[in-house]
Design an enzyme around this catalytic site. Structure first.
Site, PDB file in Angstrom:
ATOM      1  N   THR A 175       0.901  -1.108   0.184  1.00 32.13           N
ATOM      2  CA  THR A 175       0.026  -0.067   0.048  1.00 32.13           C
ATOM      3  C   THR A 175       1.030   1.204   0.142  1.00 32.13           C
ATOM      4  OG1 THR A 175      -0.131   0.187   2.488  1.00 32.13           O
ATOM      5  CG2 THR A 175      -1.681  -1.192   1.446  1.00 32.13           C
ATOM      6  N   GLU A 213      -5.633  -4.035  -0.775  1.00 33.08           N
ATOM      7  CA  GLU A 213      -5.761  -5.029   0.056  1.00 33.08           C
ATOM      8  C   GLU A 213      -7.379  -6.001  -0.234  1.00 33.08           C
ATOM      9  OE1 GLU A 213      -5.382  -1.950   1.162  1.00 33.08           O
ATOM     10  OE2 GLU A 213      -4.497  -1.765   2.910  1.00 33.08           O
ATOM     11  N   LYS A 226     -14.723  15.455  12.752  1.00 31.98           N
ATOM     12  CA  LYS A 226     -15.527  15.106  14.088  1.00 31.98           C
ATOM     13  C   LYS A 226     -15.781  16.558  14.671  1.00 31.98           C
ATOM     14  CE  LYS A 226     -13.872  10.432  14.333  1.00 31.98           C
ATOM     15  NZ  LYS A 226     -12.996   9.300  14.531  1.00 31.98           N
ATOM     16  N   TRP A 256     -20.117  13.439  12.697  1.00 32.12           N
ATOM     17  CA  TRP A 256     -19.204  13.381  11.500  1.00 32.12           C
ATOM     18  C   TRP A 256     -19.465  14.183  10.282  1.00 32.12           C
ATOM     19  CZ3 TRP A 256     -17.437   7.307  10.733  1.00 32.12           C
ATOM     20  CH2 TRP A 256     -16.951   6.917  11.878  1.00 32.12           C
TER      21      TRP A 256
HETATM   22  P1  ADP Z   1      -3.518   3.532  -1.478  1.00 25.53           P
HETATM   23  O1  ADP Z   1      -4.402   4.093  -0.784  1.00 25.53           O
HETATM   24  O2  ADP Z   1      -2.396   2.970  -0.935  1.00 25.53           O
HETATM   25  O3  ADP Z   1      -3.184   4.534  -2.873  1.00 25.53           O
HETATM   26  P2  ADP Z   1      -5.237   1.939  -2.975  1.00 25.53           P
HETATM   27  O4  ADP Z   1      -4.962   2.058  -4.616  1.00 25.53           O
HETATM   28  O5  ADP Z   1      -5.407   0.590  -2.533  1.00 25.53           O
HETATM   29  O6  ADP Z   1      -3.971   2.384  -2.452  1.00 25.53           O
HETATM   30  O7  ADP Z   1      -6.392   2.912  -2.656  1.00 25.53           O
HETATM   31  C1  ADP Z   1      -7.338   2.386  -1.902  1.00 25.53           C
HETATM   32  C2  ADP Z   1      -8.219   3.566  -1.594  1.00 25.53           C
HETATM   33  O8  ADP Z   1      -8.693   4.429  -2.476  1.00 25.53           O
HETATM   34  C3  ADP Z   1      -9.679   3.145  -0.908  1.00 25.53           C
HETATM   35  O9  ADP Z   1      -9.631   2.798   0.201  1.00 25.53           O
HETATM   36  C4  ADP Z   1     -10.361   4.285  -1.161  1.00 25.53           C
HETATM   37  O10 ADP Z   1     -10.057   5.528  -0.214  1.00 25.53           O
HETATM   38  C5  ADP Z   1      -9.779   5.015  -2.557  1.00 25.53           C
HETATM   39  N1  ADP Z   1     -10.741   4.682  -3.601  1.00 25.53           N
HETATM   40  C6  ADP Z   1     -10.510   3.806  -4.334  1.00 25.53           C
HETATM   41  N2  ADP Z   1     -11.387   3.850  -5.434  1.00 25.53           N
HETATM   42  C7  ADP Z   1     -12.258   4.895  -5.199  1.00 25.53           C
HETATM   43  C8  ADP Z   1     -13.482   5.483  -5.675  1.00 25.53           C
HETATM   44  N3  ADP Z   1     -14.021   4.931  -6.621  1.00 25.53           N
HETATM   45  N4  ADP Z   1     -14.020   6.565  -4.882  1.00 25.53           N
HETATM   46  C9  ADP Z   1     -13.381   6.960  -3.964  1.00 25.53           C
HETATM   47  N5  ADP Z   1     -12.258   6.607  -3.473  1.00 25.53           N
HETATM   48  C10 ADP Z   1     -11.770   5.400  -3.786  1.00 25.53           C
END
Ligand code: ADP
Length: 544
Positions: free
Chosen positions: A185, A330, A438, A443
């Site tokens: 990640t 993940e 918060k 929220w």
């Molecule tokens: P990183 O956070 O390490 O860049 P990821 O590519 O695994 O890695 O990102 C996952 C995160 O990206 C998700 O938990 C979410 O917050 C965000 N995310 C992914 N797709 C979307 C989407 N379609 N809309 C909003 N947020 C998104």
């Protein structure tokens, strides 16, 4: 009583075996890093992947050993994945856009023994090599003619290295629960965390990704995976496409609008997947040159929220169906997809766009729930938002070298996202849990306010963070980057937002900046913003 079916472990190399047997001539066409277009097919990809596996084994790679790749989407990268998995190794895709220290950290943490790299990243690796003592060899994914002079340890051109093998090799029969791949990640907080995919999770995830309400790819599809293989497992496409026998068009290093259009048009691509920024580039190119997309049926857009303007343009101007998707490293990474269920299929115009702005519904293999801070499950009413938790066969249970499981008592993984789920099962992200503001025990969603703010014609980008407030604990501060050459006043900004969100969600202050910091994957780096504005005193705080 046991079932009496065969024991046929779900192994990733069976995917390329199937493609080579049942779809041998289906093309895999790549824009090579060296420049020219390269054409091969699944039968040849398999043949060369066998050589990769054979050569890796000769180099001492044993089941469970990690082999890093720093590479664009090309046929060579595809062969490398199958070859690495096929000898029992674990492909570790390194995102070259990470900061240099992070790249060093993850290669060392993963204990990668061999690094396969595209020409593009040789200079980067040369700078870092001193800090990578465990890497035994660098394989540069090019041929002898294009091989640069390099001091990288035991460096060899991929094609020369491959020519030393004859491909007389049998895939290692590993357990389906053994590791097949790894991806870290991006570590926006703390060190990156290693996510380890198994053969089984990759195979099941690929089946999930192919389903009609997911990516809907088949042997008749021509797939352009723009999402890099180093970003969240290529959203499954490097495995799903050969699994169904779809043609693959690999974009290499060029992801700008003109280059993407050239591939879409020349190879009559029917399906593609990428983050919103790539689609912005393509749409701008189409508009500026008055071009059409007659072959493209569908695009999956995810990684960050897909702005409704992109969906609307694709659908109305180009007759391309948009499927908004959400997921994370993940989750292999698919979590939800925005195909329309019958309950929503009749919707038109803005009502349809509003549903498509949601991140979508879970396919078979993903279970979701939302909970409050005390872990109590919240209703699926489309309004109540809580921590989004997921469970499934392609969802992480623990991170690499961290022995403890990261699941709650019911086996759910906390995604770190905050979301609503509506009565038809459509999830909508309202925030990251660490970014939610918060205020007085309630929220406030920073994303909702940001989406509203970027709707102002003079705004290029906007971010909202919670800033300390003596009475409310936190209140929202809106940080705005105006478009080039534009000036906006605070009153103009707040006036634009008035009445469009709940009154108590209105930012207590607006500040204008030239630039907002981003992560390596292009997301707003809220940790840096919170640091930058940690001593910020809101006008409302002074008053109270
Ligand atoms: P990183 O956070 O390490 O860049 P990821 O590519 O695994 O890695 O990102 C996952 C995160 O990206 C998700 O938990 C979410 O917050 C965000 N995310 C992914 N797709 C979307 C989407 N379609 N809309 C909003 N947020 C998104």
């Amino acid at each position: 009583m046991l079932g009496l079916m065969q024991d046929w472990p779900l192994l990733c190399h069976r995917i390329i075996d199937h493609a080579a047997t049942d779809h041998p001539g289906r093309p895999v066409i790549s824009r090579s890093v060296e420049g020219p277009i390269h054409t091969t097919n699944y039968a040849n990809v398999r043949k060369r992947a066998l050589r990769v596996a054979q050569q890796l084994e000769r180099a001492g790679i044993r089941p469970g050993d990690r082999v890093a790749t720093l590479a664009w989407n090309t046929w060579r990268h595809l062969e490398a994945w199958y070859g690495i998995m096929g000898c029992g190794g674990v492909y570790h895709t390194v995102n070259p856009r990470l900061f240099a220290e992070q790249i060093v950290w993850i290669i060392n943490h993963a204990e990668d023994r061999i690094v396969m790299t595209d020409l593009t990243f040789v200079p980067l690796l040369e700078k870092l090599a001193d800090k990578l003592p465990k890497v035994e060899r660098y394989i540069v994914m090019t041929d002898a003619a294009n091989m640069p002079a390099t001091a990288l340890k035991n460096a060899v051109a991929y094609e020369s290295w491959l020519a030393e093998g004859d491909g007389d090799y049998t895939w290692k029969r590993v357990d389906e629960n053994d590791a097949a791949g790894m991806c870290y990640t991006s570590g926006t907080t703390g060190n990156p965390k290693g996510v380890v995919y198994s053969h089984r999770s990759n195979v099941l995830h690929s089946m999930m990704a192919a389903m009609p309400d997911a990516m809907n790819v088949s042997a008749r599809s021509v797939v352009l995976p723009i999402v890099p293989m180093f970003h969240a497992n290529c959203w499954g496409l490097a495995l799903t496409s050969p699994m169904v026998g779809a043609a693959m068009i690999m974009p290499g290093a060029k992801l700008d609008g003109a280059s993407v259009y050239e591939l879409l048009d020349t190879y009559k691509v029917t399906f593609s997947a990428a983050v919103p920024t790539v689609w912005f580039g393509l749409l701008q190119h189409l508009e500026a040159n008055n071009l059409k997309l007659p072959h493209l049926d569908k695009v999956t857009i995810g990684g960050s929220a897909c702005p409704p303007a992109i969906t609307q343009k694709f659908q109305d101007n180009y007759n391309v169906e948009v499927c908004h998707a959400w997921g994370m490293t993940e989750m292999s990474p698919l979590g939800t997809l925005g195909s329309l269920k019958p309950e929503y299929a009749h919707l038109k115009g803005d009502e349809r766009l509003a549903i498509q702005a949601k991140q979508g519904a879970a396919p078979f293999g993903v279970e979701m729930k939302i909970t409050d801070d005390k872990d109590k499950e919240l209703p699926w009413d489309g309004k109540t938002f809580g921590r989004l938790k997921v469970r499934g066969p392609a969802v992480t249970r623990a991170y690499f070298k961290e022995d403890h499981a990261v699941l709650d008592g019911d086996g759910y993984f906390d995604t770190g996202d905050v979301a609503t789920i509506d009565p038809h099962g459509y999830m909508q992200i309202t925030d990251r849990s660490k970014d939610v503001i918060k205020s007085g025990g309630e929220w406030i969603s920073s994303i909702d306010i940001e989406n509203l703010a970027v709707g102002h014609p003079k705004v290029a980008e906007a971010a909202v963070i919670g800033v300390h407030h003596p009475k409310w604990d936190e209140r929202p501060l809106l940080i705005v980057v105006p478009k080039k050459g534009q000036t906006i006043t605070q009153d103009e900004m707040l006036g634009f937002m008035q009445g469009k969100i709940a009154k108590w969600w209105m930012p207590d202050d607006v500040t204008f900046v030239e630039e907002i910091p981003h992560t390596a994957t292009g997301k707003i780096l809220k940790t840096a913003l919170r640091e930058q504005f940690k001593d910020y005193v809101l006008p409302t705080a002074k008053a109270s």
